[in-house]
Scaffold this motif. Structure first.
Motif, PDB file in Angstrom:
ATOM      1  N   GLY A 211      -6.130 -31.692   7.873  1.00 33.51           N
ATOM      2  CA  GLY A 211      -5.082 -31.636   8.883  1.00 33.51           C
ATOM      3  C   GLY A 211      -4.182 -32.857   8.867  1.00 33.51           C
ATOM      4  O   GLY A 211      -2.983 -32.763   9.162  1.00 33.51           O
ATOM      5  N   ASN A 215      -0.160 -32.565   7.692  1.00 36.63           N
ATOM      6  CA  ASN A 215       0.806 -32.950   8.720  1.00 36.63           C
ATOM      7  C   ASN A 215       1.456 -34.303   8.460  1.00 36.63           C
ATOM      8  O   ASN A 215       2.230 -34.791   9.284  1.00 36.63           O
ATOM      9  N   PRO A 247       3.970 -34.851  17.571  1.00 37.75           N
ATOM     10  CA  PRO A 247       3.603 -33.480  17.192  1.00 37.75           C
ATOM     11  C   PRO A 247       2.679 -33.409  15.984  1.00 37.75           C
ATOM     12  O   PRO A 247       1.703 -32.649  15.981  1.00 37.75           O
ATOM     13  N   ALA A 248       2.969 -34.200  14.951  1.00 33.10           N
ATOM     14  CA  ALA A 248       2.143 -34.163  13.743  1.00 33.10           C
ATOM     15  C   ALA A 248       0.728 -34.656  14.035  1.00 33.10           C
ATOM     16  O   ALA A 248      -0.256 -34.081  13.549  1.00 33.10           O
ATOM     17  N   ARG A 251      -1.222 -32.048  16.088  1.00 34.29           N
ATOM     18  CA  ARG A 251      -1.710 -30.938  15.264  1.00 34.29           C
ATOM     19  C   ARG A 251      -2.912 -31.362  14.425  1.00 34.29           C
ATOM     20  O   ARG A 251      -3.885 -30.609  14.286  1.00 34.29           O
ATOM     21  N   GLU A 254      -5.964 -31.679  16.625  1.00 38.94           N
ATOM     22  CA  GLU A 254      -6.427 -30.353  17.025  1.00 38.94           C
ATOM     23  C   GLU A 254      -7.238 -29.701  15.911  1.00 38.94           C
ATOM     24  O   GLU A 254      -8.295 -29.090  16.153  1.00 38.94           O
ATOM     25  N   GLU A 255      -6.752 -29.833  14.686  1.00 41.18           N
ATOM     26  CA  GLU A 255      -7.482 -29.279  13.551  1.00 41.18           C
ATOM     27  C   GLU A 255      -8.795 -30.020  13.332  1.00 41.18           C
ATOM     28  O   GLU A 255      -9.826 -29.410  13.011  1.00 41.18           O
TER      29      GLU A 255
END
Length: 276
Positions: A211, A215, A247-248, A251, A254-255
């Motif tokens: 992730g 990202n 945002p990156a 993400r 989250e992953e």
């Protein structure tokens, strides 16, 4: 009233120098050990704690990554201190008079070339600044201490040789820790530090790291260490560039969470200027 910052070691230790660099107006609070520095904050005897985490020559500071998640404190800043080793002794002596030195066991190997060239013997001490304090108090002659020049200033010793470290890049990274988290975006360049344990599934770590790659999040540090005395229980300590609100980064985290059993953010703080 100035902030009180706890650190491991005596006045004049490199951790004390880190306090002076990060918060010049702070009141230093010397403590016997890392746990004592944490406890000083919890007991209200200090407002913050300054802890070393790694050195460019020596590597990871022993036990610190295990202690950080258990400390109940949050990283709010970082400081880098160039480890400049000075040989100091009681006044009235020359360098040729010094036949033996004392210093912390970690510091001695960082100045072995100088000591060997001067035929100076050595022994380890609990604390380098403490060794300087003891020599000053005893008035001992023919014996010196290896420590920061701050220790010489504080304890009234004469510096007989400066910058005797073997490596010119010798630098220690410190973390400033607080009872309250501070995740404000205080700089354009932020660092997020966290610990995690991956799930027991094939290629879990590879998938968890994917992730960050997809990202475009820069991971500047990733270390593993055992927890709970079990060879199968591995925890990872990581630093990444960015803020959880990016945002990156959001993400990627989250992953990561999908492939982990535990994920704990230890701190979000401004990147030190030395990184750039």
């Amino acid at each position: 009233m100035s902030q009180r910052i706890a650190f491991q070691g005596e006045l004049g230790a490199y951790s004390h120098e880190a306090v002076l660099k990060a918060r010049p107006n702070a009141t230093p609070v010397p403590c016997r050990g890392f746990e004592d520095a944490f406890q000083a904050v919890h007991d209200g005897d200090a407002d913050l704690a300054m802890l070393p985490v790694e050195n460019t020559t020596y590597g990871r500071v022993a036990d610190i990554h295990r202690l950080l998640p258990e400390s109940g404190l949050h990283i709010i800043d970082e400081a880098f201190v160039r480890v400049r080793i000075s040989l100091m002794a009681n006044a009235g002596q020359s360098l040729e008079d010094i036949k033996h030195v004392r210093a912390h066991m970690v510091l001695i190997p960082q100045a072995r070339a100088f000591l060997d060239a001067k035929n100076i013997t050595f022994e380890s001490a609990v604390d380098s600044a403490g060794a300087a304090a003891d020599i000053a108090a005893s008035g001992e002659m023919g014996v010196g201490a290896l420590a920061s020049h701050v220790a010489a200033d504080i304890h009234g010793l004469q510096v007989l040789a400066r910058d005797i470290e073997d490596q010119g890049h010798n630098t220690t990274r410190f973390l400033l820790m607080s009872p309250q988290a501070d995740e404000r975006r205080r700089s354009e360049n932020m660092v997020t530090t966290f610990v995690f344990q991956v799930r027991n599934i094939p290629a879990a770590l590879y998938k968890a790291m994917g992730g960050f790659a997809t990202n475009g999040v820069n991971m500047t540090k990733l270390e593993s260490y055992m927890v709970g005395g079990a060879f199968t229980a591995t925890q990872f300590y990581a630093d990444i560039s960015g803020h959880p609100d990016d945002p990156a980064v959001a993400r990627a985290l989250e992953e990561l969470e999908y492939f982990t059993n535990t994920l704990e953010i230890l701190g979000v703080y401004p990147s030190a200027q030395i990184r750039t």
